[in-house]
Design an enzyme around this catalytic site. Structure first.
Site, short mmCIF file in Angstrom:
data_model
loop_
_atom_site.label_atom_id
_atom_site.label_comp_id
_atom_site.label_asym_id
_atom_site.label_seq_id
_atom_site.Cartn_x
_atom_site.Cartn_y
_atom_site.Cartn_z
N GLY A 126 46.71 40.05 33.80
CA GLY A 126 45.83 41.21 33.59
C GLY A 126 44.45 40.83 33.14
N PHE A 127 44.36 39.78 32.31
CA PHE A 127 43.05 39.43 31.76
C PHE A 127 42.90 37.92 31.60
CE2 PHE A 127 41.79 43.72 30.91
CZ PHE A 127 42.99 44.40 30.69
N GLY A 128 41.66 37.45 31.70
CA GLY A 128 41.39 36.04 31.44
C GLY A 128 41.23 35.82 29.95
N GLY A 129 41.10 34.56 29.56
CA GLY A 129 40.80 34.22 28.18
C GLY A 129 41.98 34.33 27.21
N HIS A 148 45.60 36.37 44.54
CA HIS A 148 46.72 36.53 43.62
C HIS A 148 46.95 38.03 43.49
CE1 HIS A 148 48.27 35.95 39.18
NE2 HIS A 148 49.18 36.47 39.99
N ASP A 170 48.75 29.37 35.88
CA ASP A 170 47.60 30.27 35.77
C ASP A 170 47.64 30.97 34.42
OD1 ASP A 170 46.54 33.20 37.75
OD2 ASP A 170 45.74 32.27 35.94
N ASP A 206 41.67 37.13 41.58
CA ASP A 206 42.69 37.83 40.80
C ASP A 206 42.64 39.30 41.20
OD1 ASP A 206 41.33 35.65 38.85
OD2 ASP A 206 43.49 35.76 38.57
N GLY A 225 45.15 30.34 30.58
CA GLY A 225 44.94 29.49 29.40
C GLY A 225 44.87 28.02 29.74
C1 DX5 Z 1 45.57 36.74 34.40
C2 DX5 Z 1 44.57 36.00 35.24
C3 DX5 Z 1 43.98 34.84 34.45
C4 DX5 Z 1 42.85 34.15 35.14
C5 DX5 Z 1 42.53 32.83 34.47
O1 DX5 Z 1 46.03 37.83 35.11
O2 DX5 Z 1 45.19 35.52 36.44
O3 DX5 Z 1 45.03 33.93 34.20
O4 DX5 Z 1 43.18 33.97 36.44
O5 DX5 Z 1 42.35 33.11 33.14
P1 DX5 Z 1 41.89 32.00 32.08
O6 DX5 Z 1 40.58 32.53 31.57
O7 DX5 Z 1 42.97 31.98 31.05
O8 DX5 Z 1 41.77 30.67 32.79
#
Ligand code: DX5
Length: 223
Positions: free
Chosen positions: A143-146, A67, A176, A36, A178
């Site tokens: 921008g962020f995971g989770g 990405h 991509d 990412d 959640g």
């Molecule tokens: C958002 C990121 C997230 C990450 C995966 O910019 O691209 O989607 O890759 O995040 P989660 O933790 O939701 O699987």
């Protein structure tokens, strides 16, 4: 039906041991690994430069995809290919000349893919579907995971899958954000076949269990 691929995001990985983490993900059965890449401008987070990815390249044979959540993908594309990313995902929102940008990725010897943020309509990519190997439908705001999965993106996934089928284009659809045991079936039923998982995957007792379980759930939903 297109083959199901599970592609871990390294965002939740141990940043102090990314080479080992890439090796572990490969051993767990990942089909690809997603970096990412964030520039702190297109999205409010800053992550991986090409030198870091290059340093991890030798730790696994698994294909890397970048990405590119960056304001100027044309400026960086060649560096990420040189770093060892075989696929580059360009956001439709970041390129004034998206057709040329995607063609340039192919000319660099990489596989081009195009990403759509949640608010960006499927029609945006109609005239570049013939240039890409994959369309990424974001199921969170980047921008962020989770973050929580946006099931409202499923009609967009379906619409793109229908367009690809009508035109006879051999193009994958990736989702991509959640993606977990609870959400992967909805995305697969809508027509996605490539699944990014970060936080949910790293929550399984082992990575291998997570890759296997997510793949099995997606295959069941696709059937
Ligand atoms: C958002 C990121 C997230 C990450 C995966 O910019 O691209 O989607 O890759 O995040 P989660 O933790 O939701 O699987």
């Amino acid at each position: 039906m297109r083959s199901i691929e599970i592609v871990p995001s390294v965002l939740p990985a141990d940043f102090a041991s990314l080479g080992d983490e890439c090796r572990r993900l490969g051993e767990a059965g990942a089909d690809r690994i997603q970096w990412d890449v964030m520039d702190g401008n297109f999205v409010p987070n800053l992550t991986f430069g090409p030198d870091l990815i290059k340093a991890c390249r030798t730790h696994t044979d698994v294909m890397f995809e970048a990405h590119l959540m960056v304001t100027d993908p044309d400026l960086l594309a060649a560096e990420y290919v040189e770093a060892g990313c075989e696929m580059l995902i360009v956001h439709a929102e970041t390129s004034l000349h998206l057709h040329r940008t995607l063609a340039n990725v192919r000319s660099l010897g990489a596989r081009p893919a195009v990403a759509l943020n949640p608010a960006t309509p499927a029609e945006t990519v109609e005239h570049v579907l013939d240039l890409v190997d994959m369309v990424l439908v974001m199921t969170v705001n980047p921008g962020f995971g989770g973050q929580a999965y946006l099931s409202t993106m499923e009609p967009k996934i379906e619409a793109i899958r229908n367009r690809l089928d009508v035109r006879g284009l051999e193009v994958d659809i990736e989702v991509d954000g959640g993606i977990s045991a609870d959400t992967i079936a909805g995305a697969a039923s809508a027509g996605a076949n490539v699944f990014i998982s970060g936080s949910a995957l790293f929550r399984y007792p082992t990575l291998a269990e997570g890759v296997t379980d997510l793949r099995s759930r997606a295959q069941t939903a696709q059937a």
